[in-house]
Design a protein around this motif. Structure first.
Motif, PDB file in Angstrom:
ATOM      1  N   ASN A  52      -2.283  -6.434   1.763  1.00 43.79           N
ATOM      2  CA  ASN A  52      -1.089  -6.744   0.917  1.00 43.79           C
ATOM      3  C   ASN A  52      -1.065  -8.307   0.810  1.00 43.79           C
ATOM      4  O   ASN A  52      -1.932  -9.169   1.271  1.00 43.79           O
ATOM      5  CB  ASN A  52       0.125  -6.251   1.568  1.00 43.79           C
ATOM      6  CG  ASN A  52       0.309  -4.773   2.003  1.00 43.79           C
ATOM      7  OD1 ASN A  52       0.031  -3.898   0.918  1.00 43.79           O
ATOM      8  ND2 ASN A  52       0.320  -4.556   3.056  1.00 43.79           N
ATOM      9  N   ASP A  68      -0.727  -1.582  -0.378  1.00 47.59           N
ATOM     10  CA  ASP A  68       0.335  -0.520   0.124  1.00 47.59           C
ATOM     11  C   ASP A  68       1.192  -0.028  -1.259  1.00 47.59           C
ATOM     12  O   ASP A  68       1.624  -1.194  -1.903  1.00 47.59           O
ATOM     13  CB  ASP A  68       1.301  -0.957   1.121  1.00 47.59           C
ATOM     14  CG  ASP A  68       0.706  -1.148   2.462  1.00 47.59           C
ATOM     15  OD1 ASP A  68      -0.834  -0.710   2.487  1.00 47.59           O
ATOM     16  OD2 ASP A  68       1.174  -1.308   3.433  1.00 47.59           O
ATOM     17  N   SER A  69       1.342   1.099  -1.629  1.00 49.04           N
ATOM     18  CA  SER A  69       2.312   1.399  -2.495  1.00 49.04           C
ATOM     19  C   SER A  69       3.570   1.698  -2.097  1.00 49.04           C
ATOM     20  O   SER A  69       4.730   1.698  -2.792  1.00 49.04           O
ATOM     21  CB  SER A  69       1.947   2.878  -3.364  1.00 49.04           C
ATOM     22  OG  SER A  69       1.858   3.793  -2.567  1.00 49.04           O
ATOM     23  N   ILE A  70       3.867   1.782  -0.880  1.00 54.05           N
ATOM     24  CA  ILE A  70       5.088   1.878  -0.164  1.00 54.05           C
ATOM     25  C   ILE A  70       5.673   0.510   0.356  1.00 54.05           C
ATOM     26  O   ILE A  70       4.947  -0.066   0.906  1.00 54.05           O
ATOM     27  CB  ILE A  70       5.103   2.871   1.106  1.00 54.05           C
ATOM     28  CG1 ILE A  70       4.522   4.101   0.767  1.00 54.05           C
ATOM     29  CG2 ILE A  70       6.512   3.041   1.665  1.00 54.05           C
ATOM     30  CD1 ILE A  70       5.443   5.043  -0.109  1.00 54.05           C
ATOM     31  N   GLU A  71       6.779   0.108  -0.227  1.00 52.47           N
ATOM     32  CA  GLU A  71       7.346  -1.153   0.158  1.00 52.47           C
ATOM     33  C   GLU A  71       7.678  -1.347   1.419  1.00 52.47           C
ATOM     34  O   GLU A  71       8.124  -0.431   2.271  1.00 52.47           O
ATOM     35  CB  GLU A  71       8.280  -1.595  -0.882  1.00 52.47           C
ATOM     36  CG  GLU A  71       8.057  -1.725  -2.423  1.00 52.47           C
ATOM     37  CD  GLU A  71       9.130  -2.034  -3.208  1.00 52.47           C
ATOM     38  OE1 GLU A  71      10.293  -2.315  -2.867  1.00 52.47           O
ATOM     39  OE2 GLU A  71       8.904  -2.469  -4.303  1.00 52.47           O
ATOM     40  N   GLY A  72       7.680  -2.565   2.071  1.00 51.87           N
ATOM     41  CA  GLY A  72       8.470  -2.887   3.215  1.00 51.87           C
ATOM     42  C   GLY A  72       7.434  -2.706   4.493  1.00 51.87           C
ATOM     43  O   GLY A  72       8.035  -2.772   5.612  1.00 51.87           O
ATOM     44  N   ALA A  78       1.002   3.689   5.552  1.00 49.15           N
ATOM     45  CA  ALA A  78       0.856   3.034   4.409  1.00 49.15           C
ATOM     46  C   ALA A  78      -0.618   2.883   4.001  1.00 49.15           C
ATOM     47  O   ALA A  78      -0.856   3.089   2.441  1.00 49.15           O
ATOM     48  CB  ALA A  78       2.005   2.185   4.050  1.00 49.15           C
ATOM     49  N   LYS A 166       8.176   8.170   2.221  1.00 45.53           N
ATOM     50  CA  LYS A 166       9.473   7.767   1.336  1.00 45.53           C
ATOM     51  C   LYS A 166      10.657   8.432   2.032  1.00 45.53           C
ATOM     52  O   LYS A 166      11.757   8.135   1.829  1.00 45.53           O
ATOM     53  CB  LYS A 166       9.322   8.472   0.047  1.00 45.53           C
ATOM     54  CG  LYS A 166       8.137   7.743  -1.030  1.00 45.53           C
ATOM     55  CD  LYS A 166       8.499   8.239  -2.240  1.00 45.53           C
ATOM     56  CE  LYS A 166       7.364   7.500  -3.165  1.00 45.53           C
ATOM     57  NZ  LYS A 166       7.288   8.004  -4.524  1.00 45.53           N
TER      58      LYS A 166
END
Length: 211
Positions: A52, A68-72, A78, A166
């Motif tokens: 990232n 990563d496409s999933i945040e945080g 991820a 998610k």
């Protein structure tokens, strides 16, 4: 199954090393990341890096960088999902992941993960090593260490994984157990080949092991 693609997971926060990219730390005059790349590349049909932030810092690796496409910073899963999404664009059936801070993993990692997946509708296998000595006292009933950043993952389940992430899932083995994931056992002598660098002391230990 055709030879899987490889994905190096380097998307962590490295909090115990004070932040930054653990994979860029060096042992024996070479970065951990380069050592992982050179160890995994001969075992797979193609290779990408999951990281990232600014991808330009990895330009000298010569690899596609997938974020990563999933945040945080949702953890290793991820990174697995990012790798599976990349593999889908390549028409691949599966990927094998390796952590960027684990320079001594087995040179037969991929072939043994694939062998363990024989007969599975969706190839899903984690690497394990035996728990020994003091580990058994603190590890509950389990007699193996599962290494969730070293696995064989099916592209066909990427949307299932996306939905789970998610919904807040972060623990790798919960998801793999839900899909009847298997294990491939590796020897842990004279040391665990999945030893990874988390702290400055680990970095010194890795330098010793390299010798």
């Amino acid at each position: 199954m055709s030879k899987p693609l490889g994905v190096i997971l380097a998307g962590g926060l490295a909090t115990r090393m004070g932040g930054g990219d653990k994979g860029l730390l060096q042992i024996g005059g070479q970065s951990l990341l380069n050592r992982v790349r050179d160890r995994l590349a001969p075992q797979v049909s193609g290779l990408a890096l999951n990281a990232n932030g600014d991808a330009a810092r990895f330009d000298d690796m010569g690899l596609p960088v997938v974020a990563d496409s999933i945040e945080g910073f949702a953890g290793p899963l991820a990174g697995v999902l990012a790798g599976l999404d990349w593999a889908a664009t390549q028409g691949a059936e599966a990927i094998v992941t390796a952590a960027a801070d684990t320079p001594f993993f087995p040179t037969d990692l991929v072939v043994r993960l694939v062998a363990a997946s024989e007969g599975q509708a969706h190839p899903l296998v984690l690497a394990t090593t035996p728990r020994t000595g003091d580990e058994l006292k603190s590890g509950g009933r389990s007699k193996v260490n599962r290494h969730p950043t070293f696995g064989l993952w099916p592209v066909a389940l990427r949307d299932d994984l996306r939905a789970a992430l998610k919904d807040g899932l972060r623990k790798v083995v919960i998801w793999t157990d839900q899909h009847q994931g298997r294990e491939a056992r590796f020897d842990a002598t004279p040391f665990d080949p999945f030893f990874n660098v988390n702290t400055p002391a680990d970095l010194a230990r890795a330098e010793e092991l390299l010798q």
